[in-house]
Design a protein around this motif. Structure first.
Motif, PDB file in Angstrom:
ATOM      1  N   ASN A  66       0.841  -1.205   0.000  1.00  0.00           N
ATOM      2  CA  ASN A  66       0.000   0.000   0.000  1.00  0.00           C
ATOM      3  C   ASN A  66       0.873   1.250   0.000  1.00  0.00           C
ATOM      4  N   ARG A  67       0.368   2.312  -0.604  1.00  0.00           N
ATOM      5  CA  ARG A  67       1.109   3.574  -0.558  1.00  0.00           C
ATOM      6  C   ARG A  67       1.406   3.930   0.893  1.00  0.00           C
ATOM      7  N   GLY A  68       2.637   4.375   1.153  1.00  0.00           N
ATOM      8  CA  GLY A  68       3.057   4.688   2.513  1.00  0.00           C
ATOM      9  C   GLY A  68       3.445   3.467   3.326  1.00  0.00           C
ATOM     10  N   HIS A  69       3.556   2.298   2.670  1.00  0.00           N
ATOM     11  CA  HIS A  69       3.917   1.066   3.359  1.00  0.00           C
ATOM     12  C   HIS A  69       5.023   0.342   2.595  1.00  0.00           C
ATOM     13  N   GLY A  70       5.793  -0.443   3.317  1.00  0.00           N
ATOM     14  CA  GLY A  70       6.797  -1.273   2.685  1.00  0.00           C
ATOM     15  C   GLY A  70       7.720  -0.487   1.786  1.00  0.00           C
ATOM     16  N   GLN A  71       7.834  -0.927   0.532  1.00  0.00           N
ATOM     17  CA  GLN A  71       8.725  -0.283  -0.422  1.00  0.00           C
ATOM     18  C   GLN A  71       7.997   0.655  -1.377  1.00  0.00           C
ATOM     19  N   SER A  72       6.725   0.903  -1.121  1.00  0.00           N
ATOM     20  CA  SER A  72       5.990   1.893  -1.909  1.00  0.00           C
ATOM     21  C   SER A  72       6.268   3.287  -1.360  1.00  0.00           C
ATOM     22  N   GLY A  77       2.537   5.126   6.559  1.00  0.00           N
ATOM     23  CA  GLY A  77       1.193   4.940   7.094  1.00  0.00           C
ATOM     24  C   GLY A  77       0.173   5.921   6.574  1.00  0.00           C
ATOM     25  N   HIS A  78       0.545   6.698   5.557  1.00  0.00           N
ATOM     26  CA  HIS A  78      -0.325   7.798   5.132  1.00  0.00           C
ATOM     27  C   HIS A  78      -0.862   7.594   3.718  1.00  0.00           C
ATOM     28  N   ALA A  79      -2.074   8.060   3.517  1.00  0.00           N
ATOM     29  CA  ALA A  79      -2.663   8.243   2.190  1.00  0.00           C
ATOM     30  C   ALA A  79      -3.557   9.467   2.299  1.00  0.00           C
ATOM     31  N   ASP A  80      -3.680  10.208   1.232  1.00  0.00           N
ATOM     32  CA  ASP A  80      -4.503  11.426   1.283  1.00  0.00           C
ATOM     33  C   ASP A  80      -5.963  11.112   1.555  1.00  0.00           C
ATOM     34  N   SER A  81      -6.375   9.893   1.230  1.00  0.00           N
ATOM     35  CA  SER A  81      -7.744   9.449   1.487  1.00  0.00           C
ATOM     36  C   SER A  81      -7.728   7.930   1.597  1.00  0.00           C
ATOM     37  N   TYR A  82      -8.545   7.386   2.481  1.00  0.00           N
ATOM     38  CA  TYR A  82      -8.646   5.926   2.548  1.00  0.00           C
ATOM     39  C   TYR A  82      -9.084   5.366   1.206  1.00  0.00           C
ATOM     40  N   TYR A  83      -9.941   6.104   0.508  1.00  0.00           N
ATOM     41  CA  TYR A  83     -10.479   5.577  -0.748  1.00  0.00           C
ATOM     42  C   TYR A  83      -9.405   5.412  -1.817  1.00  0.00           C
ATOM     43  N   HIS A  84      -8.286   6.109  -1.664  1.00  0.00           N
ATOM     44  CA  HIS A  84      -7.186   5.919  -2.608  1.00  0.00           C
ATOM     45  C   HIS A  84      -6.681   4.476  -2.573  1.00  0.00           C
ATOM     46  N   THR A 164      -0.830  11.891  11.894  1.00  0.00           N
ATOM     47  CA  THR A 164      -0.769  10.437  11.981  1.00  0.00           C
ATOM     48  C   THR A 164      -0.932   9.990  13.423  1.00  0.00           C
ATOM     49  N   ILE A 165      -1.407   8.774  13.583  1.00  0.00           N
ATOM     50  CA  ILE A 165      -1.619   8.186  14.900  1.00  0.00           C
ATOM     51  C   ILE A 165      -0.692   6.979  15.038  1.00  0.00           C
ATOM     52  N   SER A 166      -0.073   6.854  16.175  1.00  0.00           N
ATOM     53  CA  SER A 166       0.786   5.692  16.425  1.00  0.00           C
ATOM     54  C   SER A 166      -0.069   4.548  16.945  1.00  0.00           C
ATOM     55  N   SER A 167       0.082   3.391  16.359  1.00  0.00           N
ATOM     56  CA  SER A 167      -0.744   2.236  16.712  1.00  0.00           C
ATOM     57  C   SER A 167      -0.402   1.697  18.097  1.00  0.00           C
ATOM     58  N   TYR A 168      -1.443   1.285  18.808  1.00  0.00           N
ATOM     59  CA  TYR A 168      -1.252   0.651  20.113  1.00  0.00           C
ATOM     60  C   TYR A 168      -1.028  -0.857  19.972  1.00  0.00           C
ATOM     61  N   THR A 191       5.424  -0.377   9.613  1.00  0.00           N
ATOM     62  CA  THR A 191       5.281   0.957  10.195  1.00  0.00           C
ATOM     63  C   THR A 191       4.230   0.921  11.300  1.00  0.00           C
ATOM     64  N   LYS A 192       4.469   1.655  12.356  1.00  0.00           N
ATOM     65  CA  LYS A 192       3.516   1.702  13.469  1.00  0.00           C
ATOM     66  C   LYS A 192       2.495   2.824  13.312  1.00  0.00           C
ATOM     67  N   ASP A 193       2.718   3.686  12.329  1.00  0.00           N
ATOM     68  CA  ASP A 193       1.849   4.854  12.162  1.00  0.00           C
ATOM     69  C   ASP A 193       0.706   4.551  11.202  1.00  0.00           C
ATOM     70  N   ILE A 194      -0.391   5.279  11.396  1.00  0.00           N
ATOM     71  CA  ILE A 194      -1.503   5.246  10.460  1.00  0.00           C
ATOM     72  C   ILE A 194      -2.057   6.662  10.346  1.00  0.00           C
ATOM     73  N   SER A 195      -2.346   7.062   9.152  1.00  0.00           N
ATOM     74  CA  SER A 195      -2.884   8.391   8.900  1.00  0.00           C
ATOM     75  C   SER A 195      -4.246   8.549   9.563  1.00  0.00           C
ATOM     76  N   ASN A 196      -4.455   9.683  10.201  1.00  0.00           N
ATOM     77  CA  ASN A 196      -5.758   9.974  10.789  1.00  0.00           C
ATOM     78  C   ASN A 196      -6.841  10.009   9.714  1.00  0.00           C
ATOM     79  N   GLN A 197      -6.498  10.540   8.533  1.00  0.00           N
ATOM     80  CA  GLN A 197      -7.457  10.561   7.422  1.00  0.00           C
ATOM     81  C   GLN A 197      -7.863   9.151   7.028  1.00  0.00           C
ATOM     82  N   VAL A 198      -6.864   8.263   6.972  1.00  0.00           N
ATOM     83  CA  VAL A 198      -7.158   6.879   6.611  1.00  0.00           C
ATOM     84  C   VAL A 198      -8.025   6.219   7.667  1.00  0.00           C
ATOM     85  N   LEU A 199      -7.720   6.459   8.931  1.00  0.00           N
ATOM     86  CA  LEU A 199      -8.471   5.853  10.023  1.00  0.00           C
ATOM     87  C   LEU A 199      -9.932   6.302   9.992  1.00  0.00           C
TER      88      LEU A 199
END
Length: 587
Positions: A66-72, A77-84, A164-168, A191-199
């Motif tokens: 996924n964008r913002g993950h791994g080697q992408s 942990g971020h995307a401008d929109s979850y729908y992306h 971004t939010i750090s995952s628990y 990555t431990k982070d996730i975009s607030n927009q995505v969440l």
């Protein structure tokens, strides 16, 4: 020796982003594939053990980061929109189907957690004709543990957008397997982070998909982890209860943690998935009955209930809204126009497309701004942009072969077509724009004159008259039906119209058609607004799968689709296919 050869590369997604992916090619030639979607925080490098665990050695395996993950690329942990992420899945499946000659009907999607919601959303919104869908511990509702967490996140996004939010989530909450936990903890690409927009987008999209799961007809297996500390199983059960697939199964694994495909006893769910996939390939998915959805089904039930009175408390609320519209609302030019011509009229849509608040006094302009910025009208404007983009691409595909002729059978004022024609003034691109309402034809002619567009002809015409459509000469290369089929719940009307369009356009030509598979305000519209005939504007929603099947049975093969970020309005492109002798004999 592994029965697959691994390849790494990138593919170009819908917005030209280059995303990293892995493929596992079976040693024997194959035209079947399993597409895996990794969990949130993870990446495709963790997928190979799942493919090996399934043991489907005659299948390709595919997965991407996924964008913002791994080697992408992208912020972690971020995307401008979850729908992306949903659009990325659509682009990826299109890519692998084309690049490796794998029919979409031979593809199975296996997805875990957040990826499972992405997969369910894609199947709901894009209606791909895949073989089967497997959702492992789908994250329809994440356990956030903090009171009022979602309102708090919305507030955070308002004052600190892009945060971004750090995952628990710790590895010990995912699996009982110490080796799997250690591998998770030591993986530098997690990555431990996730975009607030995505969440937030995940939460809102999941709400929609749970409620409207009746639209999903793809054979589906849902796997639930019995001791899941990360997501709520009740939401999974509600999704399953509403699921429209005639072939659906749900299994629960007591004591399993959230990452159930990485658990100590992962062989059990993997064996269950393998059995489900193998069975799926013993039968074709039957879409042929979808055109009868106007006679019965969940959208027909919704439509019939919208024609009935609701509870007294809600009736009072809708009455107050109507009173407000008919008094203070008249200061808004848009609301006043809708009352006069119908909120579904061509003139109303043209006003919405212009996106310029007007009204009597500053109060009227403020009301008008709120009106034209309603989510439905924002979706309409996005639909207009998607229409122009699809039409533009179809013209570019056909232009090298000679002159391009466009037919729009219910054009309203035709603004979106005229905008495209304006870009092709110096090329042999022309249009015949039809509408049933004389006032729309007149308004369209005036708009064309104002814009200085000459290669266009306006005429009155009935989009549901097959003979009239078939008689159009010269034959068009591109036919457009925009904003029309959504207004009529009767599929026989659509079948007549589509048959006429199939008669009108030559094989190889394009059909561009719009849909409205979902709308968040369908009840508000039905109980407060009027249509072009002055009646309550009550719509029967038509799922994308139903609409696509009507188009397919008429003789068109769907090529691509665009949709807004709210999942309301779709724009699809299909190509006219050659008739067989049998089809010609039954016309």
């Amino acid at each position: 020796m592994t029965p697959w050869n691994e390849h790494q590369g990138t593919f170009t997604s819908w917005d030209n982003s280059e995303l990293f992916f892995r493929s596992w090619k079976p040693l024997q030639p194959s035209d079947k594939a399993v597409v895996f979607i990794h969990r949130g925080h993870e990446h495709s490098g963790r997928i190979k053990p799942l493919l090996e665990g399934l043991g489907l050695t005659d299948f390709w395996g595919f997965s991407w980061d996924n964008r913002g993950h791994g080697q992408s690329p992208g912020k972690r942990g971020h995307a401008d929109s979850y729908y992306h992420l949903v659009k990325d899945l659509n682009a990826f499946v299109s890519y692998i189907s084309s690049a490796h000659a794998i029919p979409v009907s031979n593809i199975v999607v296996v997805a875990n957690s957040v990826g499972a919601v992405t997969a369910a959303t894609w199947v709901h919104d894009f209606a791909p004709r895949i073989r089967a869908l497997v959702l492992a511990a789908p994250a329809f509702r994440i356990r956030l543990y903090v009171p009022l967490a979602i309102p708090g996140l919305r507030l955070l996004e308002k004052f600190k957008p892009g945060s971004t939010i750090s995952s628990y989530v710790k590895s010990k909450m995912l699996t009982h397997d110490p080796h799997a936990a250690a591998a998770y903890d030591s993986d530098p690409l997690i990555t431990k982070d996730i975009s607030n927009q995505v969440l937030l987008g995940l939460h809102d999209t999941a709400t929609r998909i749970i409620a409207d799961a009746g639209a999903i007809v793809t054979p589906t297996l849902v796997l639930s982890a019995g001791a899941d500390w990360v997501v709520k199983n009740r939401a999974q059960r509600n999704f399953y209860k509403n699921l429209g697939a005639s072939i659906k199964q749900m299994d629960a694994y007591p004591g399993f943690y959230h990452a159930l495909l990485y658990e100590k006893e992962r062989s059990r769910p993997l064996a269950r998935i393998r059995e489900f996939i193998e069975t799926a390939f013993t039968r074709e998915v039957d879409f042929s009955t979808l055109p009868q959805a106007d006679q019965g089904g969940f959208t027909k039930t919704e439509y019939d209930l919208l024609k009935q009175p609701t509870c007294p408390f809600r009736e009072v609320g809708f009455l107050l809204q109507k009173i407000a519209m008919h008094t203070l609302g008249r200061l808004s030019n848009g609301i006043r126009l809708g009352m006069r011509t119908g909120f579904d009229s061509g003139k109303t849509l043209d006003y919405v497309y212009q996106n310029t608040p007007t009204g009597i006094t500053p109060i009227g302009r403020a009301i008008d701004k709120g009106y034209i910025n309603a989510i439905g009208w924002r979706g309409i404007r996005q639909r207009g942009q998607n229409l122009e983009a699809c039409l533009d691409q179809a013209i570019q595909n056909l232009a090298p072969q000679g002159p391009v002729r466009i037919l729009d059978v219910a054009t309203g004022c035709g603004r979106y077509v005229l905008n495209v024609l304006d870009r092709y003034r110096d090329q042999e691109v022309s249009a015949c724009l039809r509408d049933y309402e004389v006032q729309n034809v007149t308004a369209g002619q005036q708009l064309a004159e104002e814009m200085g567009i000459t290669k266009v002809h306006f005429e009155q015409g009935d989009a549901f008259n097959r003979a009239s459509l078939a008689a159009i000469t010269p034959k068009p290369h591109i036919c457009i039906v925009s904003g029309l089929y959504e207004l009529f719940g009767d599929n026989q009307l659509l079948q007549r119209s589509l048959a006429g369009l199939a008669d009108a356009v030559e094989p190889g030509g394009y059909l561009i058609y719009t849909g409205q598979p979902w709308h968040p305000q369908v009840e508000v519209i039905a109980r407060t607004l009027t249509n072009r005939d002055g009646d309550p504007w009550i719509m029967r929603r038509r799922t994308q799968a139903e609409l696509d099947e009507l188009v397919r049975q008429a003789g068109f093969a769907k090529q691509s689709m665009e949709i807004d970020n709210w999942g309301i309005f779709t724009v699809s492109v299909a190509r006219r296919v050659e008739r067989t002798d049998e089809e010609t004999a039954t016309q």
